[in-house]
Write an enzyme that holds these catalytic residues in place. Structure first.
Site, PDB file in Angstrom:
ATOM      1  N   ASP A 247     -46.821-168.692 -13.004  1.00  0.00           N
ATOM      2  CA  ASP A 247     -47.749-169.214 -14.014  1.00  0.00           C
ATOM      3  C   ASP A 247     -47.900-168.234 -15.178  1.00  0.00           C
ATOM      4  OD1 ASP A 247     -48.369-171.352 -12.334  1.00  0.00           O
ATOM      5  OD2 ASP A 247     -49.865-170.136 -11.273  1.00  0.00           O
TER       6      ASP A 247
ATOM      7  N   LYS B   3     -47.411-148.451 -17.915  1.00  0.00           N
ATOM      8  CA  LYS B   3     -46.516-148.824 -16.813  1.00  0.00           C
ATOM      9  C   LYS B   3     -45.807-147.584 -16.289  1.00  0.00           C
ATOM     10  CE  LYS B   3     -44.531-151.261 -19.931  1.00  0.00           C
ATOM     11  NZ  LYS B   3     -43.579-152.019 -20.745  1.00  0.00           N
TER      12      LYS B   3
ATOM     13  N   ASP C 292     -36.936-154.175 -19.223  1.00  0.00           N
ATOM     14  CA  ASP C 292     -35.587-153.611 -19.325  1.00  0.00           C
ATOM     15  C   ASP C 292     -35.469-152.277 -18.597  1.00  0.00           C
ATOM     16  OD1 ASP C 292     -37.307-152.428 -21.373  1.00  0.00           O
ATOM     17  OD2 ASP C 292     -35.496-151.387 -22.060  1.00  0.00           O
TER      18      ASP C 292
HETATM   19  N1  PLP Z   1     -43.365-145.234 -26.537  1.00  0.00           N
HETATM   20  C1  PLP Z   1     -42.998-145.322 -27.825  1.00  0.00           C
HETATM   21  C2  PLP Z   1     -43.521-144.354 -28.813  1.00  0.00           C
HETATM   22  C3  PLP Z   1     -42.159-146.338 -28.255  1.00  0.00           C
HETATM   23  O1  PLP Z   1     -41.835-146.452 -29.553  1.00  0.00           O
HETATM   24  C4  PLP Z   1     -41.673-147.249 -27.292  1.00  0.00           C
HETATM   25  C5  PLP Z   1     -40.777-148.318 -27.711  1.00  0.00           C
HETATM   26  O2  PLP Z   1     -40.574-148.580 -28.896  1.00  0.00           O
HETATM   27  C6  PLP Z   1     -42.074-147.124 -25.965  1.00  0.00           C
HETATM   28  C7  PLP Z   1     -42.917-146.116 -25.620  1.00  0.00           C
HETATM   29  C8  PLP Z   1     -41.654-148.092 -24.911  1.00  0.00           C
HETATM   30  O3  PLP Z   1     -42.266-149.307 -25.177  1.00  0.00           O
HETATM   31  P1  PLP Z   1     -42.084-150.577 -24.219  1.00  0.00           P
HETATM   32  O4  PLP Z   1     -42.973-150.376 -23.046  1.00  0.00           O
HETATM   33  O5  PLP Z   1     -42.499-151.741 -25.099  1.00  0.00           O
HETATM   34  O6  PLP Z   1     -40.651-150.630 -23.873  1.00  0.00           O
HETATM   35 CA    CA Z   2     -38.950-151.580 -22.770  1.00  0.00          CA
END
Ligand code: PLP
Ligand code: CA
Length: 306
Positions: free
Chosen positions: A22, A227, A252
């Site tokens: 959902d 995360k 990813d």
């Molecule tokens: N931290 C920074 C400063 C970033 O620019 C990014 C991705 O652009 C991330 C972490 C990782 O982001 P995400 O959790 O959206 O992959």
């Molecule tokens: Ca990512």
């Protein structure tokens, strides 16, 4: 370990997959876009899921932007999203401080190592802070700094927490202030502990690499709010009233997104191959996490509409 089911090109399997959930929690960079380039078919894929009554939530570890700034990024890329659907690590940190830590005077200020996104989220939660983008912390250290930090006269006695995110201007002065607060018992938080993050087809130091010097100095690990921290999952669950068994994490990166979904006991995790990790990474004997499903790219789910 059980290997993930490959969905790309298999219409029946894609429909079955979509019907199982959902709520879809989406990582952003590497799934929806790469830097400032939105992946083809992402907008239509989100539309398809929403048209089937699915809730979409965007979960990013990037602490440099607040939710309103993220909303602008979504708009700029032509991806419809409500501010309320966006859940970043700066926001996650601010609500952890206000609702879980509940810092109270006389020690309710936060010393920020990080960017404006963190400051904006703290402000929204009415949390007082110092450091951050204040230019007086973005300069070289002087003899007066060493003296005032050593005897504590340059420290703010109201600081009860140090929050570390990605800081484009990290320097010795800031690390020294943060260290002195931690030595005096401030709570140690990190927006996220990613070692690196992807940019321009390469990798750059992530927020985790900014907090590591403080880990080395203090021997303490921060509580991380991005995360794969389950503090973030709990906050998402609290906000969206998730049924975890009917929720899927799409990402990813194995050590953040997929681990986050598995440790959160979600009904499933979907890996996409448009970002950091590749198939070989979860096939390796020492794989950090193995997704339950994978597709080459998010828009492969659109085959369900045919
Ligand atoms: N931290 C920074 C400063 C970033 O620019 C990014 C991705 O652009 C991330 C972490 C990782 O982001 P995400 O959790 O959206 O992959
Ligand atoms: Ca990512």
């Amino acid at each position: 370990m059980a290997q993930p089911k490959y969905l790309s090109g298999d219409v029946a399997a894609i429909n079955e997959f979509i019907d199982k959930f959902d709520v879809f929690l989406f990582d952003c960079d590497g799934v929806l876009w790469s830097g400032d380039h939105v992946f083809e078919g992402v907008v239509e894929t989100l539309e398809l899921l929403r048209s089937r009554g699915k809730k979409t939530v965007f979960v990013t570890n990037n602490s440099t932007k607040s939710r309103p700034e993220y909303k602008k990024k979504f708009e700029g890329l032509g991806i419809p999203a409500d501010e309320d659907e966006i859940f970043g690590s700066a926001y996650s940190s601010a609500i952890y401080i206000s609702r879980i830590l509940k810092l109270a005077p006389p020690k309710n200020k936060v010393f920020v190592v990080g960017e404006a996104g963190i400051e904006q989220e703290l402000t929204t939660e009415n949390i007082p802070f110092i450091g951050g983008t204040d230019p007086s912390f973005r300069r070289d250290v002087t003899v007066e700094d060493f003296n005032g930090l050593a005897d504590g006269s340059l420290l703010d006695p109201e600081v009860g927490c140090v929050l570390v995110g990605l800081d484009w201007h990290i320097n010795y002065l800031k690390l020294s202030h943060a260290y002195q607060y931690l030595r005096r018992g401030a709570v140690f938080l990190a927006t996220n502990v990613d070692s690196t993050f992807p940019m321009n087809n390469n990798f750059f130091p992530g927020a985790g690499s900014i907090s590591v010097p403080l880990v080395h100095m203090t021997g303490q690990e921060p509580v991380a709010l991005g995360k794969p921290s389950q503090a973030m999952m709990d906050a998402i669950e609290g906000k969206f009233h998730l049924d975890r068994a009917r929720t899927c994490m799409v990402g990813d990166r194995l050590n953040t997104d997929i681990k986050f979904g598995i440790e959160g006991r979600l009904g499933g995790t979907l890996a996409v191959l448009t970002g950091v990790n590749k198939k070989e990474d979860w096939e390796a004997a020492d794989a950090v996490a193995v997704p339950s499903f994978y597709v080459d790219k998010l828009s492969d789910l659109r085959a369900a509409a045919q």
